[in-house]
Enzyme design. Sequence first.
Site, short mmCIF file in Angstrom:
data_model
loop_
_atom_site.label_atom_id
_atom_site.label_comp_id
_atom_site.label_asym_id
_atom_site.label_seq_id
_atom_site.Cartn_x
_atom_site.Cartn_y
_atom_site.Cartn_z
N CYS A 180 37.80 36.09 49.37
CA CYS A 180 36.94 35.93 48.18
C CYS A 180 37.58 36.59 46.96
CB CYS A 180 35.58 36.55 48.48
SG CYS A 180 34.54 36.70 47.03
N CYS A 227 35.62 39.66 45.73
CA CYS A 227 35.85 40.82 46.60
C CYS A 227 37.20 41.45 46.27
CB CYS A 227 35.77 40.43 48.07
SG CYS A 227 34.10 40.19 48.70
N ASP A 278 34.33 37.93 31.83
CA ASP A 278 34.72 36.60 32.32
C ASP A 278 36.05 36.21 31.68
OD1 ASP A 278 32.94 34.02 33.64
OD2 ASP A 278 34.81 33.57 32.58
N HIS A 298 29.25 41.37 49.63
CA HIS A 298 29.53 39.94 49.50
C HIS A 298 28.40 39.09 50.08
CE1 HIS A 298 31.94 36.21 49.51
NE2 HIS A 298 31.23 35.95 50.59
N ASN A 349 24.65 30.46 38.78
CA ASN A 349 24.82 29.08 39.22
C ASN A 349 24.84 29.02 40.74
OD1 ASN A 349 25.13 28.25 36.52
ND2 ASN A 349 27.31 28.78 36.56
N GLY A 361 26.96 24.04 39.39
CA GLY A 361 28.25 24.32 38.77
C GLY A 361 28.91 25.59 39.29
N THR A 397 31.46 27.85 41.09
CA THR A 397 32.86 27.70 41.50
C THR A 397 33.35 28.88 42.32
OG1 THR A 397 33.65 28.66 39.42
CG2 THR A 397 33.42 26.26 39.50
N HIS A 430 30.80 34.08 45.61
CA HIS A 430 30.34 35.46 45.73
C HIS A 430 29.28 35.57 44.63
CE1 HIS A 430 31.30 40.01 46.24
NE2 HIS A 430 30.26 39.91 45.42
N HIS A 466 27.09 35.91 41.65
CA HIS A 466 27.37 36.61 40.40
C HIS A 466 26.39 36.15 39.34
CE1 HIS A 466 29.79 32.95 40.59
NE2 HIS A 466 29.61 32.84 39.30
P1 AMP Z 1 30.60 30.01 38.34
O1 AMP Z 1 31.20 28.75 37.79
O2 AMP Z 1 29.18 30.25 37.97
O3 AMP Z 1 30.86 30.14 39.83
O4 AMP Z 1 31.35 31.19 37.60
C1 AMP Z 1 32.62 31.63 37.93
C2 AMP Z 1 33.14 32.34 36.72
O5 AMP Z 1 34.20 33.19 37.13
C3 AMP Z 1 33.72 31.40 35.65
O6 AMP Z 1 33.01 31.60 34.42
C4 AMP Z 1 35.19 31.84 35.54
O7 AMP Z 1 35.67 31.82 34.22
C5 AMP Z 1 35.14 33.25 36.10
N1 AMP Z 1 36.39 33.73 36.71
C6 AMP Z 1 37.14 33.11 37.65
N2 AMP Z 1 38.21 33.87 37.97
C7 AMP Z 1 38.11 35.00 37.23
C8 AMP Z 1 38.89 36.19 37.12
N3 AMP Z 1 40.01 36.37 37.84
N4 AMP Z 1 38.50 37.15 36.24
C9 AMP Z 1 37.38 36.98 35.50
N5 AMP Z 1 36.58 35.90 35.59
C10 AMP Z 1 36.95 34.92 36.42
ZN ZN Z 2 33.10 38.32 47.86
#
Ligand code: AMP
Ligand code: ZN
Length: 118
Positions: A10, A13, A36, A52, A93, A99, A101, A104, A106
Amino acid sequence: MENLHHDDNCIFCKIIKGEIPSQKVLENEHIYAFKDITPAAPIHVLFVHRNHCKNINEMVEKNPQNIIDVFKAIKEFSEKEGIDQSGFRVISNIGVDGGQTVFHTHFHLLAGKKMRNL
Ligand code: AMP
Ligand code: ZN
């Protein structure tokens, strides 16, 4: 001390463990919060619990206290940043149509501009 679950594959994580760099804005024994990488607002912070789990439905089912931990950290951050009065938005999300992605749980905190209505 609570029992914290990790997933070695993850990305969040790995960020919590410091294996992937991040711009930390707040941390405590429960929560890690960081900027972000693709900000959608002048202030765009992700709040993750150290424990997690994949989404808020799993969180409320398995560890409802974790949700309280997240929102206490959000309150602390919003007061520290002075956005508790001007306002902010919190989004989590879930799944494909939501949406999501990163799987974990958040919470996106968005602030620093007037949000459009959904
Ligand atoms: P979601 O689409 O709600 O799952 O949000 C995932 C978020 O994680 C997105 O807004 C990405 O820009 C952010 N994200 C992905 N990888 C990283 C990273 N290494 N550091 C900071 N944010 C990240
Ligand atoms: Zn995790």
